[in-house]
Design a protein around this motif. Structure first.
Motif, short mmCIF file in Angstrom:
data_model
loop_
_atom_site.label_atom_id
_atom_site.label_comp_id
_atom_site.label_asym_id
_atom_site.label_seq_id
_atom_site.Cartn_x
_atom_site.Cartn_y
_atom_site.Cartn_z
N PRO A 199 0.82 -1.21 0.00
CA PRO A 199 0.00 0.00 0.00
C PRO A 199 0.86 1.26 0.00
N VAL A 200 0.32 2.33 -0.56
CA VAL A 200 1.04 3.60 -0.61
C VAL A 200 1.49 3.97 0.79
N CYS A 201 2.77 4.36 0.92
CA CYS A 201 3.34 4.54 2.25
C CYS A 201 3.76 5.97 2.55
N ALA A 202 3.44 6.92 1.66
CA ALA A 202 3.95 8.29 1.83
C ALA A 202 3.63 8.89 3.18
N ASN A 203 2.42 8.65 3.69
CA ASN A 203 2.03 9.26 4.96
C ASN A 203 2.66 8.60 6.18
N ALA A 234 8.74 13.74 9.07
CA ALA A 234 9.68 14.75 9.58
C ALA A 234 9.20 16.16 9.24
N LYS A 235 8.30 16.29 8.29
CA LYS A 235 7.79 17.59 7.87
C LYS A 235 6.61 18.01 8.76
N ALA A 236 6.59 19.26 9.12
CA ALA A 236 5.52 19.77 9.99
C ALA A 236 4.16 19.54 9.34
N GLY A 237 3.24 18.99 10.13
CA GLY A 237 1.88 18.80 9.63
C GLY A 237 1.72 17.60 8.73
N LYS A 238 2.77 16.83 8.52
CA LYS A 238 2.69 15.66 7.66
C LYS A 238 2.69 14.38 8.49
N GLY A 239 2.52 13.26 7.82
CA GLY A 239 2.62 11.98 8.50
C GLY A 239 1.34 11.53 9.17
N ILE A 240 0.21 12.14 8.85
CA ILE A 240 -1.07 11.76 9.45
C ILE A 240 -1.76 10.75 8.55
N GLU A 241 -2.25 9.67 9.15
CA GLU A 241 -2.98 8.66 8.38
C GLU A 241 -4.23 9.28 7.78
N MET A 242 -4.40 9.11 6.48
CA MET A 242 -5.49 9.76 5.77
C MET A 242 -6.57 8.75 5.39
N ALA A 243 -7.69 9.26 4.93
CA ALA A 243 -8.80 8.40 4.53
C ALA A 243 -8.40 7.47 3.40
N ASP A 244 -7.59 7.98 2.46
CA ASP A 244 -7.15 7.14 1.34
C ASP A 244 -6.33 5.94 1.82
N ASP A 245 -5.56 6.13 2.88
CA ASP A 245 -4.77 5.02 3.43
C ASP A 245 -5.70 3.91 3.92
N MET A 246 -6.75 4.31 4.61
CA MET A 246 -7.66 3.30 5.18
C MET A 246 -8.55 2.67 4.12
N THR A 247 -8.99 3.44 3.12
CA THR A 247 -9.79 2.83 2.06
C THR A 247 -8.94 1.85 1.23
N VAL A 288 -1.09 -17.80 -0.12
CA VAL A 288 -0.14 -17.01 0.66
C VAL A 288 -0.37 -15.54 0.37
N PHE A 289 -0.39 -14.74 1.41
CA PHE A 289 -0.49 -13.28 1.27
C PHE A 289 0.77 -12.66 1.85
N THR A 290 1.37 -11.73 1.13
CA THR A 290 2.53 -11.01 1.63
C THR A 290 2.29 -9.51 1.54
N LEU A 291 2.96 -8.77 2.41
CA LEU A 291 2.83 -7.32 2.43
C LEU A 291 4.20 -6.72 2.74
N GLU A 292 4.48 -5.58 2.11
CA GLU A 292 5.72 -4.84 2.37
C GLU A 292 5.36 -3.38 2.52
N ASN A 293 5.98 -2.72 3.51
CA ASN A 293 5.73 -1.30 3.71
C ASN A 293 6.81 -0.73 4.62
N VAL A 294 6.75 0.58 4.86
CA VAL A 294 7.71 1.21 5.76
C VAL A 294 7.41 0.77 7.19
N PRO A 295 8.41 0.81 8.09
CA PRO A 295 8.22 0.31 9.46
C PRO A 295 7.03 0.93 10.19
N ARG A 296 6.77 2.22 10.01
CA ARG A 296 5.70 2.88 10.76
C ARG A 296 4.30 2.39 10.38
N TYR A 297 4.21 1.69 9.27
CA TYR A 297 2.90 1.19 8.84
C TYR A 297 2.32 0.21 9.86
N GLN A 298 3.18 -0.49 10.60
CA GLN A 298 2.69 -1.49 11.54
C GLN A 298 1.92 -0.87 12.71
#
Length: 294
Positions: free
Chosen positions: A44-48, A55-68, A84-94
């Motif tokens: 899944p898209v991991c930008a947020n 690290a940017k002010a006001g960024k990094g908040i989980e958005m509606a698009d992430d959950m949909t 088998v299902f596999t997933l890869e993402n940035v560490p903070r996704y967990q």
């Protein structure tokens, strides 16, 4: 352009490309997708959730698009029922609600789940890239692969360096080299051209390089960077890291063809699951499955 590049590299193997979001595919009921596939993978898209974004002010908040997107992935698990299902993402996704949505779907469908944050350099990739990796299967639990011997960035691309364009260090890069040489013996250094808040980032040749990001290849307007990293050699030679070299550090095979635009090629490299790690992951899973059904 990313889809065209993928098609150019994999069409001969019968690879099918669908240019829709996972949400749009879910709304269509996964028409044309095989039920009970051997594997289903999601990144899944991991930008947020990325370190750079948060690290940017006001960024990094989980958005509606992430959950949909997570809801659509969960629906794919329920409808397609992969072995088998596999997933890869940035560490903070967990730590996200999105990840919890996917975990809940796996639990409800009876999958046994293993996940952990792993460092790609432990799998032979010459890059200190940390990623959350999950494996889920029915009937028995599949452990994550154990990894291989680490590899320094210089060993991985030394054969490519003579073909790279000559370059000149920026003032901050020169300062970083001088600081390094004041306390260390000369050795090849890989230096980013865009310094972070903690100073210029560089890596001696025996170590894996820093995480390669899409942002390294574009400026603040999203345009191509002509140079994104430099290599300093003990004889004073300075080379500009090429797309080919960056791809090698990301684990791409030599035969993979990239587009000419630096920004597009950099997006493919920076956003990708390292291919060499993916090969190890799926080979490991296949061996586990083969042993289970003998």
């Amino acid at each position: 352009m990313n889809a065209k590049t993928h098609h150019r590299n994999f069409s001969e193997y019968g690879c099918r490309i669908i240019q829709l979001t996972v949400q749009e595919i879910a709304q269509l009921g996964f028409i044309g997708f095989p039920r009970y596939p051997d594997y289903l993978h999601a990144s899944p898209v991991c930008a947020n959730f990325s370190q750079a974004h948060t690290a940017k002010a006001g960024k990094g908040i989980e958005m509606a698009d992430d959950m949909t997107a997570a809801i659509a992935v969960a629906e794919a698990i329920r409808q397609l029922q992969p072995q088998v299902f596999t997933l890869e993402n940035v560490p903070r996704y967990q730590n996200s609600q999105s990840f919890s949505i996917i975990l809940d779907a796996l639990e409800q469908e009876g999958y046994l789940v293993t996940y952990s944050v792993v460092s790609m350099d432990k799998f032979g990739l010459p890059q200190a890239r940390r990623r959350l990796v999950l494996i889920a299967s029915r009937g028995f639990r599949i452990a994550l692969p154990s990894g291989t011997t680490p590899c320094g960035w210089y060993e991985a691309i030394a054969h490519l360096i003579p073909t790279m364009s000559n370059s000149q260090l920026l003032p901050k890069q020169r300062q970083a080299v001088e600081k390094f040489l004041a306390a260390n013996e000369p050795t090849p250094l890989l230096l980013e051209r865009v310094g972070g808040r903690n100073g210029m980032k560089y890596k001696p040749g025996h170590l894996p390089c820093n995480t390669i990001l899409r942002s390294h290849f574009t400026d603040h307007k999203g345009c191509n960077r002509s140079k994104f990293a430099d290599i300093w050699l003990p004889d004073g030679t300075v080379k500009s890291l090429s797309i080919e070299g960056a791809a090698k550090l990301q684990g791409f095979p030599d035969w993979y063809e990239f587009p000419n635009e630096t920004a597009t090629a950099g997006s493919i490299i920076g956003y990708s699951v390292p291919p060499s790690f993916a090969a190890q992951l799926f080979t490991h899973i296949q061996k586990q499955l083969s042993g289970a059904f003998l």
